[in-house]
Design an enzyme around this catalytic site. Structure first.
Site, mmCIF file in Angstrom:
data_model
loop_
_atom_site.group_PDB
_atom_site.id
_atom_site.type_symbol
_atom_site.label_atom_id
_atom_site.label_comp_id
_atom_site.label_asym_id
_atom_site.label_seq_id
_atom_site.Cartn_x
_atom_site.Cartn_y
_atom_site.Cartn_z
ATOM 1 N N PHE A 161 0.817 -1.205 0.000
ATOM 2 C CA PHE A 161 0.000 0.000 0.000
ATOM 3 C C PHE A 161 0.856 1.264 0.000
ATOM 4 O O PHE A 161 0.459 2.292 -0.561
ATOM 5 C CB PHE A 161 -0.930 -0.013 1.218
ATOM 6 C CG PHE A 161 -1.989 1.061 1.179
ATOM 7 C CD1 PHE A 161 -2.898 1.109 0.147
ATOM 8 C CD2 PHE A 161 -2.074 2.020 2.181
ATOM 9 C CE1 PHE A 161 -3.877 2.096 0.093
ATOM 10 C CE2 PHE A 161 -3.044 3.005 2.143
ATOM 11 C CZ PHE A 161 -3.944 3.048 1.092
ATOM 12 N N TYR A 162 2.015 1.212 0.645
ATOM 13 C CA TYR A 162 2.931 2.359 0.631
ATOM 14 C C TYR A 162 3.226 2.784 -0.806
ATOM 15 O O TYR A 162 3.101 3.958 -1.175
ATOM 16 C CB TYR A 162 4.222 1.990 1.355
ATOM 17 C CG TYR A 162 5.371 2.946 1.132
ATOM 18 C CD1 TYR A 162 5.312 4.257 1.590
ATOM 19 C CD2 TYR A 162 6.524 2.530 0.463
ATOM 20 C CE1 TYR A 162 6.369 5.135 1.385
ATOM 21 C CE2 TYR A 162 7.582 3.394 0.259
ATOM 22 C CZ TYR A 162 7.505 4.696 0.720
ATOM 23 O OH TYR A 162 8.549 5.568 0.512
ATOM 24 N N ALA A 163 3.602 1.814 -1.646
ATOM 25 C CA ALA A 163 3.908 2.120 -3.044
ATOM 26 C C ALA A 163 2.674 2.631 -3.775
ATOM 27 O O ALA A 163 2.766 3.529 -4.619
ATOM 28 C CB ALA A 163 4.452 0.878 -3.741
ATOM 29 N N THR A 165 0.238 4.437 -2.558
ATOM 30 C CA THR A 165 -0.009 5.846 -2.220
ATOM 31 C C THR A 165 0.991 6.759 -2.917
ATOM 32 O O THR A 165 0.648 7.877 -3.318
ATOM 33 C CB THR A 165 0.050 6.089 -0.703
ATOM 34 O OG1 THR A 165 1.365 5.772 -0.196
ATOM 35 C CG2 THR A 165 -0.984 5.246 0.036
ATOM 36 N N LYS A 166 2.225 6.290 -3.080
ATOM 37 C CA LYS A 166 3.221 7.109 -3.762
ATOM 38 C C LYS A 166 2.924 7.215 -5.253
ATOM 39 O O LYS A 166 3.128 8.267 -5.880
ATOM 40 C CB LYS A 166 4.625 6.539 -3.524
ATOM 41 C CG LYS A 166 5.144 6.770 -2.120
ATOM 42 C CD LYS A 166 5.228 8.250 -1.826
ATOM 43 C CE LYS A 166 5.964 8.558 -0.548
ATOM 44 N NZ LYS A 166 6.102 10.011 -0.345
#
Length: 345
Positions: A161-163, A165-166
């Protein structure tokens, strides 16, 4: 010039702010100093910036430095900051970081990486900010196995999910560049390390554990590689790309669209070393710097991890003259020297 640096209590934000102050630019920093990792380290970074700004003023510099303790997800705080200052550049380095943390705490990434970034885009639009640069990540390449990673590659298969959002930040930025002619530059960082680094990153944790004679967790049995990039090289790329305002690409074709640029003032750059190293070699360099052998606990790959990363930095080099020149052994030694001094280890 006057810069807004969001996340200036963080690892990269601190170094960018420090470099700008040292060259005589005015800096406004904003950070909520959250407890994702030890706040004492963040507070120490902020004290360093205050001290550097004070020293510059004592030598006759006219620079200004202000720190705002606030969350960029707080729209009122962001609007107040932009209401009191007119910025020549905005560099957004505030984000909820961490690949594995995003698996358990996605709400933190929505708040900082999505809501916070939307607040900044809107503030820059209203203020007619000349240029917004923002942190993205090599993690957006996700399931892509073509090496080296190029900005022209597809990035539609994030592994965490981090990727996601980026990648959303890059798409949000393009919409503002297209709709409102806001110049934006996205910066895909590749495994940044160095003095004042993040305690949740491998180099920091490995150093602590080795000095305590405890085993270090080596995921994927140490076989994966990373494009480890020393912090000074990252800062060079951030500032050079920020200073050079994004412009529309006259050769961009809607029939064959390239994802890293546009007919709007929008672009994306990789910032990496361009010379990946095996994790096992990275640990070898750390053992050499510490003069101590690690106890390696070999483990399988973690969920959400990318097996390998390798940055193609030719676009950034052509645009700005960026040229990283810090080897892994040199960079690891500089980190260890800082760590021993800071922690009296």
């Amino acid at each position: 010039m006057k810069y807004l640096i969001t996340g200036n209590a963080g690892f990269i934000g601190f170094h960018v702010a420090k470099t700008l102050i040292a060259r005589g630019d005015s800096v406004v920093g904003i950070d909520n100093v959250n407890d994702y990792y030890e706040t004492s380290l963040k507070e120490a970074r902020l004290r360093e910036l205050e001290k550097l700004a004070q020293q510059s003023c004592e030598t006759g510099s006219q620079l200004e430095y202000e720190f705002i303790r606030a969350n960029i997800a707080d729209k009122a705080a962001v609007d107040d900051c932009f209401g009191r200052h007119q910025f020549d550049r905005v560099i957004n380095l505030a984000a909820q970081a961490g690949v594995r943390y995003s698996i358990e705490h996605p709400e933190a990434y929505v708040e900082s990486n999505l809501i916070g970034f939307a607040n900044l885009l809107e503030a820059c639009r209203s203020a007619k900010t000349p240029h917004l640069s923002y942190a993205s990540t090599s993690s957006v390449y996700g399931g892509n196995t073509t090496m080296p990673f190029s900005e022209d590659d597809g990035v539609n298969h994030p592994l965490q999910f981090y990727a996601a959002t980026k990648r959303a930040n890059e798409l949000m930025a393009h919409s503002y560049s297209h709709l409102f002619n806001l110049p934006t530059t996205g910066l895909r960082f590749f495994t940044v390390y160095g003095p004042w680094g993040r305690p949740d990153m491998a180099l920091f944790k490995f150093t602590q554990l080795i000095l305590q004679d405890k085993p270090i967790p080596v995921f994927n049995n140490g076989h994966h590689s990373r494009d480890f990039t020393y912090i000074d090289d990252i800062v060079e790329g951030v500032i050079k790309s920020s200073d050079q305002i994004a412009t529309p690409d006259s050769k961009w074709s809607a029939a064959e669209p390239k994802p890293a640029n546009s007919n709007a003032p929008f672009r994306i750059f990789n910032i990496g070393n361009g010379n990946p190293a095996q994790l096992s070699d990275y640990i070898d360099a750390l053992e050499e710097a510490l003069g101590k052998t690690a106890k390696r606990e070999m483990l399988p790959m973690q969920p959400g991890d990318i097996p390998d990363t390798h940055a193609d930095t030719s676009k950034l080099q052509q645009a700005t003259g960026y040229k990283p020149d810090t080897s892994v052994r040199e960079g690891v030694q500089k980190f260890v020297d800082w760590y021993r001094n800071y922690y009296s280890a």
